[in-house]
Structure formats: structure tokens, C-alpha cells
Design an enzyme around this catalytic site. Sequence first.
Site, PDB file in Angstrom:
ATOM      1  N   GLY A 164       0.818  -1.216   0.000  1.00  0.00           N
ATOM      2  CA  GLY A 164       0.000   0.000   0.000  1.00  0.00           C
ATOM      3  C   GLY A 164       0.845   1.256   0.000  1.00  0.00           C
ATOM      4  CG  ASP A 165       3.495   2.018   3.139  1.00  0.00           C
ATOM      5  OD1 ASP A 165       2.412   2.578   3.434  1.00  0.00           O
ATOM      6  OD2 ASP A 165       4.164   1.367   3.954  1.00  0.00           O
ATOM      7  CB  ALA A 166       4.754   0.105  -3.185  1.00  0.00           C
ATOM      8  N   GLY A 194       3.359   5.744  -3.011  1.00  0.00           N
ATOM      9  CA  GLY A 194       4.572   6.352  -3.561  1.00  0.00           C
ATOM     10  C   GLY A 194       4.498   6.534  -5.064  1.00  0.00           C
TER      11      GLY A 194
END
Length: 345
Positions: free
Chosen positions: A298-300, A303
Site C-alpha cells: 500500500g505504501d508502494a 509512492g
Amino acid sequence: MATQTFQLFCIGNPLLDMQAKNGEKLLEKYTLKANDAILAEEKHAPIYQEIVRDYAVTYVAGGASQNAARGAAYVLPPDSVVYVGCVGDDELADQLRAANKREGLHERYLIKKGEKTGACAVVLTGHHRSLVTTLRAAEKFEKSHLSSPEVAPLVDAAKVFYVEGFFLTHGTESVLEVSKKASEASKVFVLNLSAPFIPQFFGAQLSSVLFYCDIIIGNETEAEAYATAAGLKDPKDLVATARAIATLPKANKARRIVIFTHGPKSTILVSSEDPANPKEYKVTPIPDEQIVDTNGAGDAFAGGFLGAFVAGKTIDECVEVGHKLGAMSVQLVGPQYKQPKVPIL
């Protein structure tokens, strides 16, 4: 010496992830859920030593906002992204700096002498991950760091701001200061819900910041937790929840966009400009045998989305870049990206 400027300014809790595979016994022992994120309580304190003692640990640079910032830096030209947070003066902080350097992310850490850098026990079971975080130095962040000579010019110069929901557990004042400045200057402020416990237990802090948010990102479990806390009719209806958030009162007249990812299922987007017509973006699932680790996916996505947004791409293109970077991330250990860099935009 002239102060460097960056287009994207990110704030969060810098953490070193300690990953352990086949952690079913840890889930049972510490009463953890297979796909969840929590702050460590006293009963969880032994887990960090236990993981090191009994498991083959993989250390990966973490912290939700820092992961996303590294992802954005990965897809953008050099010197585009800066990240602030609080670390100790220890080897864990050095490992975070090394990971940031690989992706081209600049950090302006507040360093607390004598403190330990935050850590996150990542308990992996199949394709699920359970995160148990001890913030340590991360929760010692001081709002005054934002007005320091090293950081204040960067806040003034940035065009887009990104904050993880986890930061609201201790740093709401700092988030409000930045989000208000962004709103007043018609800059873009982005918030990630980050974990179900944020809307569950930090609803007041979340509501105060949502007033200034232009873009909100979350996943299906976070959306359900928000909907439940807000008393919405059907907590599992992602579109209804996205619409409810998109149409909340807002400090300025710019549009608000809400994006909910759902693993390999379609990503949902609702804009305050046209809340009656949500958008759905299909995801190309990665074959099971190619999935190495879903931690940080999810962070990717965030980003990739942020990087494309800063680069001036359309919202549709931003979502697709987010999907690409998320797909790349799950094929590697932890929230990492291929080296040497692969063109994404």
C-alpha cells in the site's frame, strides 16, 4: 549555502522493519491478526527479542510515509522528495539512511541523542502481514523541527505534502500546522489512513486533519474501520465510504479525492467534483508464485501515485503508476524497489 528545495515533502514515523516468516505461533502467542497493524502494548514487548532469537530476521527500512517517500523518489528525477521524522543516534537510523540513498530520497531527521530508532515487528504468514510497532524515538518528533532553519524553507517551497495516519497518534499538531499552510497556499495535502486503528481510536485527530486534505488514500480494511466509526450504513461499501469522506467539509474550495485500494481487486476513486460517479480501476493480479512479500504494498502504491502526481500526470495515470509500483514491491522482500531503477513514468 543555499537551501535545497524539493517538490514533495513527507512526514512520518521512521522505523526499521524486522521481518519474520512463518509466524503463526507469534500470532497465537501475542493475539495478533494476520492482516493488521497495531501499536505495541506492554504485553507485546518481548516480541522484538523473540523474533531475533527464534527466526531468520530480514531487516528492511520501514515506516509507512518513508516507504511511500522512497517510492515517489524512485519514479521521480533526483532531488524531488524530502522526508522528515525523528530517529535515535544508532545503527538502525544508519540503515534507514542507506535505504533512502538507494532510492534517492533525502531525509532531514530530527535526531534524539540517547534514544533508539523505532522498530516494527513484521509477522508474515503466507501473503499476510501483521505489524507491531514500537515508536521509540519516532514519537519524540517536535513541531519546532518544522520551523528550524534546515526544514522551514523546504516546507515553504514544496508543492505537495504527504503524511501517514500513524503520525496522528502523537504528532497531530505538526500535521495541522503543515496541512493548514498547504491549504492556505492552495498546495496539495495528502493523507494515508494507514491502519484500521487510526479511525477507530484516533477519530478526533483524523477529523481535524481531514478538513485540510485534498487527497486521502486507504485500503479496504481502513475504509471499513472508518465507516464503522462514522456510523455509515454499510461499512463494507467502499464507494459509499469514499463518497462520505470526499464530501466532508473542506477548508478550501479545491477538489478532494478519496482512493481505496483493495489488494488484487479494483481500486475505487471518488472525487468531490463528481461524487455520484465513482471510478473503478482494475488491478492486474500478480501470480501467487511471484508474490514474495505484501508488506508495504500500500505504501508502494501511494509512492507511485505521489510520484506521478508530482510529475504532472493525470489522476488516472497516477493510479496506474501506483499499481505498477505496488506490483513491483510485492515481488521483493519488504517495501523495496528494483535496483537498478526501472523507468515507471
